[in-house]
Design an enzyme around this catalytic site. Structure first.
Site, mmCIF file in Angstrom:
data_model
loop_
_atom_site.group_PDB
_atom_site.id
_atom_site.type_symbol
_atom_site.label_atom_id
_atom_site.label_comp_id
_atom_site.label_asym_id
_atom_site.label_seq_id
_atom_site.Cartn_x
_atom_site.Cartn_y
_atom_site.Cartn_z
ATOM 1 N N GLY A 23 3.263 -9.855 -5.378
ATOM 2 C CA GLY A 23 2.697 -11.179 -5.620
ATOM 3 C C GLY A 23 1.624 -11.121 -6.690
ATOM 4 O O GLY A 23 0.801 -10.206 -6.685
ATOM 5 N N ARG A 84 9.649 -8.508 -7.465
ATOM 6 C CA ARG A 84 9.881 -7.621 -6.318
ATOM 7 C C ARG A 84 11.235 -6.971 -6.561
ATOM 8 O O ARG A 84 12.164 -7.642 -6.994
ATOM 9 C CB ARG A 84 9.875 -8.425 -5.018
ATOM 10 C CG ARG A 84 8.523 -9.092 -4.785
ATOM 11 C CD ARG A 84 8.412 -9.733 -3.422
ATOM 12 N NE ARG A 84 7.373 -10.761 -3.435
ATOM 13 C CZ ARG A 84 6.097 -10.554 -3.114
ATOM 14 N NH1 ARG A 84 5.689 -9.352 -2.738
ATOM 15 N NH2 ARG A 84 5.232 -11.546 -3.148
ATOM 16 N N ASP A 115 0.048 -3.334 -1.303
ATOM 17 C CA ASP A 115 0.370 -2.034 -0.693
ATOM 18 C C ASP A 115 1.815 -1.609 -0.928
ATOM 19 O O ASP A 115 2.090 -0.413 -1.054
ATOM 20 C CB ASP A 115 -0.017 -1.993 0.793
ATOM 21 C CG ASP A 115 0.601 -3.108 1.589
ATOM 22 O OD1 ASP A 115 1.244 -3.991 0.988
ATOM 23 O OD2 ASP A 115 0.464 -3.099 2.828
ATOM 24 N N THR A 138 -4.252 -7.943 -5.072
ATOM 25 C CA THR A 138 -3.681 -8.856 -4.078
ATOM 26 C C THR A 138 -4.770 -9.804 -3.589
ATOM 27 O O THR A 138 -5.933 -9.395 -3.454
ATOM 28 C CB THR A 138 -3.079 -8.084 -2.871
ATOM 29 O OG1 THR A 138 -2.816 -9.016 -1.822
ATOM 30 C CG2 THR A 138 -4.004 -7.014 -2.334
ATOM 31 N N ASP A 140 -4.931 -10.849 -0.676
ATOM 32 C CA ASP A 140 -5.114 -10.636 0.772
ATOM 33 C C ASP A 140 -6.284 -9.723 1.133
ATOM 34 O O ASP A 140 -6.741 -9.736 2.272
ATOM 35 C CB ASP A 140 -3.838 -10.037 1.381
ATOM 36 C CG ASP A 140 -2.686 -11.031 1.372
ATOM 37 O OD1 ASP A 140 -2.962 -12.237 1.424
ATOM 38 O OD2 ASP A 140 -1.526 -10.590 1.307
ATOM 39 N N ASP A 142 -6.229 -6.676 1.818
ATOM 40 C CA ASP A 142 -5.826 -5.922 3.012
ATOM 41 C C ASP A 142 -5.473 -4.471 2.688
ATOM 42 O O ASP A 142 -4.691 -3.849 3.399
ATOM 43 C CB ASP A 142 -4.617 -6.615 3.674
ATOM 44 C CG ASP A 142 -3.424 -6.725 2.729
ATOM 45 O OD1 ASP A 142 -3.595 -6.475 1.516
ATOM 46 O OD2 ASP A 142 -2.327 -7.057 3.195
ATOM 47 N N ARG A 184 -0.093 -12.920 5.992
ATOM 48 C CA ARG A 184 0.962 -12.726 6.991
ATOM 49 C C ARG A 184 0.529 -11.729 8.046
ATOM 50 O O ARG A 184 0.757 -11.912 9.228
ATOM 51 C CB ARG A 184 2.250 -12.247 6.324
ATOM 52 C CG ARG A 184 3.177 -13.399 6.022
ATOM 53 C CD ARG A 184 4.367 -12.944 5.252
ATOM 54 N NE ARG A 184 3.963 -12.478 3.937
ATOM 55 C CZ ARG A 184 4.801 -12.102 2.986
ATOM 56 N NH1 ARG A 184 6.076 -12.117 3.188
ATOM 57 N NH2 ARG A 184 4.364 -11.707 1.811
HETATM 58 P P1 ATP Z 1 1.719 -8.561 -2.073
HETATM 59 O O1 ATP Z 1 1.996 -8.194 -0.638
HETATM 60 O O2 ATP Z 1 0.290 -8.848 -2.354
HETATM 61 O O3 ATP Z 1 2.649 -9.622 -2.589
HETATM 62 P P2 ATP Z 1 2.926 -5.998 -2.589
HETATM 63 O O4 ATP Z 1 2.839 -5.048 -3.733
HETATM 64 O O5 ATP Z 1 2.559 -5.443 -1.242
HETATM 65 O O6 ATP Z 1 2.056 -7.260 -2.984
HETATM 66 P P3 ATP Z 1 5.723 -5.994 -1.876
HETATM 67 O O7 ATP Z 1 6.760 -7.055 -1.993
HETATM 68 O O8 ATP Z 1 5.486 -5.386 -0.538
HETATM 69 O O9 ATP Z 1 4.400 -6.610 -2.502
HETATM 70 O O10 ATP Z 1 6.105 -4.782 -2.862
HETATM 71 C C1 ATP Z 1 6.306 -5.001 -4.238
HETATM 72 C C2 ATP Z 1 7.333 -4.045 -4.751
HETATM 73 O O11 ATP Z 1 6.872 -2.689 -4.565
HETATM 74 C C3 ATP Z 1 8.676 -4.086 -4.038
HETATM 75 O O12 ATP Z 1 9.496 -5.150 -4.479
HETATM 76 C C4 ATP Z 1 9.238 -2.735 -4.409
HETATM 77 O O13 ATP Z 1 9.711 -2.752 -5.748
HETATM 78 C C5 ATP Z 1 7.991 -1.846 -4.352
HETATM 79 N N1 ATP Z 1 7.923 -1.219 -3.018
HETATM 80 C C6 ATP Z 1 7.550 -1.795 -1.860
HETATM 81 N N2 ATP Z 1 7.667 -0.931 -0.826
HETATM 82 C C7 ATP Z 1 8.127 0.227 -1.363
HETATM 83 C C8 ATP Z 1 8.478 1.496 -0.814
HETATM 84 N N3 ATP Z 1 8.377 1.761 0.490
HETATM 85 N N4 ATP Z 1 8.913 2.458 -1.659
HETATM 86 C C9 ATP Z 1 9.021 2.216 -2.985
HETATM 87 N N5 ATP Z 1 8.733 1.033 -3.563
HETATM 88 C C10 ATP Z 1 8.292 0.052 -2.768
#
Ligand code: ATP
Length: 334
Positions: A23, A84, A115, A138, A140, A142, A184
């Protein structure tokens, strides 16, 4: 302003790539600018990866110049675009990304995201010789290991702007409003917004909501003359529709609350001054940490200082909502 660590330059780099993932959050642009300007000023080439890990897999890289980041410090979102990419969770797919970096002579990567994005960054660091640094981006707040994240302060202020307006209507119509903010799994945003908005109640995923007690509290407020209108801040939680369900339950107790879902407006907008300083500092320090030989770390903040946290810890541990802060949110409107 943050205290910066003293880091000696020990390593030289050919080129650093930078991407934003997950995000978007307000402040990603000043963070990108921080990385680009710090790298170029140290004679390191920079590539901007378009659309996060998807763009990395597709080899969608653009050379960044000082002019590429001109006039972006005040802009929300991310000039690099975000995405994503579910496939990136697979090791074979990440190998393809590593090939793209190597083929372009890139020996370091800075990932800005939440994360999930930092989990991907950690895997890349483990599975290649590329030096990888993560920055917490982020709304959040978090992420374990850092007290603050890029975008959190702006999101709090965006929610407050909206709530201050909603309060006018709440007061004119003598109603309670349930205002849903993002979160969330975590109630950081809701708790900070609740305290700053003087909300009657804050509902967060970390604690079960006692809906009957809340209905009674609102009813007592009316009877005692404390007030017949106000704001209840609700973190969205895991299952969609939570805020509407709470409103329905309050209706059964005789209230006529209204619901306002703030939604994606919380992600957008000009980054606050606080977020611009945070993001610029973290961006520039990411380059300095790389030059000092660090990899597989997140650069974050604690006690007013910039610091490094192993990505392994960042993704392994959960940052808990401080129970004292939550108690404070409740205490202030008793
Ligand atoms: P936010 O939660 O603030 O939107 P975020 O980075 O946590 O941000 P996610 O959708 O959880 O958002 O992850 C973003 C991208 O990071 C995923 O679409 C994927 O490409 C990569 N990613 C997430 N989890 C993993 C994982 N376990 N291993 C490798 N890549 C990952």
């Amino acid at each position: 302003m943050y205290t910066l660590p003293d880091l000696e330059v020990l390593r030289d780099f050919n080129a650093i790539a930078i991407l934003t993932s997950g995000g978007d959050s307000p402040g990603m642009n000043p963070a990108i600018r921080g990385v680009v300007r710090a790298a170029l000023n140290n004679g390191i080439q920079v590539y901007g990866v378009q659309r996060g890990y998807s763009g990395l897999l597709a080899g969608d890289l653009r050379v960044m110049t000082s002019a590429s980041v001109r006039n972006i410090v005040q802009r929300g979102g991310t000039i690099l675009k975000s995405d994503r990419c579910e496939a990136f969770k697979q090791k074979e797919v990440r190998q393809q990304a590593i090939k793209v970096l190597e083929q372009n002579g890139i020996d370091a990567l800075v990932v800005i995201g939440g994360d999930g994005s930092l989990t991907g960054a950690h895997s890349l660091a483990e599975e290649s010789d590329i030096a990888v640094i993560g920055l917490p981006g982020t709304i959040d707040n978090d992420i374990f290991g850092t007290e603050d994240t890029i975008g959190f302060d702006t999101a709090v202020n965006t929610a407050l702007d909206a709530i201050d307006k909603i309060r006018d209507t709440a007061s004119s119509h003598e109603r309670y409003f349930l205002v849903e903010v993002m979160g969330r799994n975590s109630g950081f945003l809701a708790t900070h917004v609740g305290i700053a908005a003087g909300a009657e109640k804050v509902v967060v995923p970390e604690y079960e909501v006692q809906i009957e007690q809340l209905g009674q509290q609102l009813c007592d407020n009316r009877r005692s003359g404390k007030g017949s209108s106000g704001i209840i801040v609700v973190a969205e939680g895991q299952t969609p529709g939570l805020t509407y369900r709470l409103a329905q339950q309050l209706k059964q107790q005789g209230e006529e609350p209204r619901v306002c879902i703030l939604g994606h407006i919380q992600r957008g907008g000009r980054p606050s001054g606080h977020d611009r300083v945070l993001a610029s500092s973290l961006g520039a320090m990411a380059v300095r940490y790389l030059q000092a030989g660090y990899s597989d770390i997140m650069v974050g903040v604690a006690n007013g200082a910039i610091l490094d946290v192993p990505l392994d810890s960042v993704i392994r541990y959960r940052k808990g909502l401080d129970p004292k802060l939550f108690e404070l949110a409740l205490l202030l409107h008793k």
